[in-house]
Scaffold this motif. Sequence first.
Motif, PDB file in Angstrom:
ATOM      1  N   UNK A   1       0.834  -1.201   0.000  1.00 30.44           N
ATOM      2  CA  UNK A   1       0.000   0.000   0.000  1.00 30.44           C
ATOM      3  C   UNK A   1       0.871   1.255   0.000  1.00 30.44           C
ATOM      4  N   UNK A   2       1.958   1.236   0.783  1.00 28.13           N
ATOM      5  CA  UNK A   2       2.864   2.376   0.838  1.00 28.13           C
ATOM      6  C   UNK A   2       3.531   2.608  -0.516  1.00 28.13           C
ATOM      7  N   UNK A   3       4.005   1.527  -1.140  1.00 33.02           N
ATOM      8  CA  UNK A   3       4.674   1.656  -2.436  1.00 33.02           C
ATOM      9  C   UNK A   3       3.700   2.120  -3.509  1.00 33.02           C
ATOM     10  N   UNK A   4       2.490   1.573  -3.494  1.00 29.28           N
ATOM     11  CA  UNK A   4       1.538   1.953  -4.541  1.00 29.28           C
ATOM     12  C   UNK A   4       1.019   3.370  -4.367  1.00 29.28           C
ATOM     13  N   UNK A   5       1.087   3.917  -3.175  1.00 25.32           N
ATOM     14  CA  UNK A   5       0.594   5.280  -2.972  1.00 25.32           C
ATOM     15  C   UNK A   5       1.695   6.330  -3.064  1.00 25.32           C
ATOM     16  N   UNK A   6       2.959   5.938  -3.101  1.00 27.50           N
ATOM     17  CA  UNK A   6       4.069   6.886  -3.152  1.00 27.50           C
ATOM     18  C   UNK A   6       4.926   6.632  -4.385  1.00 27.50           C
ATOM     19  N   UNK A   7       4.685   7.419  -5.402  1.00 23.50           N
ATOM     20  CA  UNK A   7       5.420   7.245  -6.657  1.00 23.50           C
ATOM     21  C   UNK A   7       6.896   7.575  -6.496  1.00 23.50           C
ATOM     22  N   UNK A   8       7.243   8.456  -5.571  1.00 20.19           N
ATOM     23  CA  UNK A   8       8.642   8.841  -5.397  1.00 20.19           C
ATOM     24  C   UNK A   8       9.474   7.653  -4.911  1.00 20.19           C
ATOM     25  N   UNK A   9       8.883   6.776  -4.119  1.00 17.50           N
ATOM     26  CA  UNK A   9       9.593   5.592  -3.649  1.00 17.50           C
ATOM     27  C   UNK A   9       9.937   4.690  -4.831  1.00 17.50           C
ATOM     28  N   UNK A  10       8.975   4.496  -5.715  1.00 20.98           N
ATOM     29  CA  UNK A  10       9.211   3.665  -6.895  1.00 20.98           C
ATOM     30  C   UNK A  10      10.271   4.308  -7.784  1.00 20.98           C
ATOM     31  N   UNK A  11      10.207   5.603  -7.950  1.00 21.70           N
ATOM     32  CA  UNK A  11      11.189   6.301  -8.768  1.00 21.70           C
ATOM     33  C   UNK A  11      12.592   6.163  -8.184  1.00 21.70           C
TER      34      UNK A  11
ATOM     35  N   UNK B   1       2.152   1.253 -12.013  1.00 21.46           N
ATOM     36  CA  UNK B   1       1.242   2.019 -12.863  1.00 21.46           C
ATOM     37  C   UNK B   1      -0.152   1.402 -12.878  1.00 21.46           C
ATOM     38  N   UNK B   2      -0.251   0.079 -12.734  1.00 21.25           N
ATOM     39  CA  UNK B   2      -1.559  -0.577 -12.719  1.00 21.25           C
ATOM     40  C   UNK B   2      -2.298  -0.341 -11.407  1.00 21.25           C
ATOM     41  N   UNK B   3      -1.595   0.068 -10.365  1.00 23.23           N
ATOM     42  CA  UNK B   3      -2.226   0.289  -9.076  1.00 23.23           C
ATOM     43  C   UNK B   3      -3.073   1.546  -9.055  1.00 23.23           C
ATOM     44  N   UNK B   4      -2.880   2.419 -10.004  1.00 27.29           N
ATOM     45  CA  UNK B   4      -3.649   3.671 -10.055  1.00 27.29           C
ATOM     46  C   UNK B   4      -4.994   3.469 -10.660  1.00 27.29           C
TER      47      UNK B   4
END
Length: 70
Positions: A6-16, A67-70
């Motif tokens: 949930x944290x990763x899917x809600x924070x794009x900066x973490x993925x980046x 991207x699919x989580x959005x």
Amino acid sequence: MARLYRFISSNAIVVLVLLIEGAVAFAWVTYRVFGDNPPDISGGTATAYGAFLAIPPALIKFWQWRREQK
């Protein structure tokens, strides 16, 4: 584990940041393996580098999942 997803899917900066870190690590390892002239690559180095080649496809799948989580 669900909190992490949930944290990763809600924070794009973490993925980046993870994508950039993975790309830099991949470039650094590639330079370390093939940077010498001529490269003298042992069997162990080739095996480790082969395992390391799984990082770019994993990063691409991670980005697609994000991207699919959005």
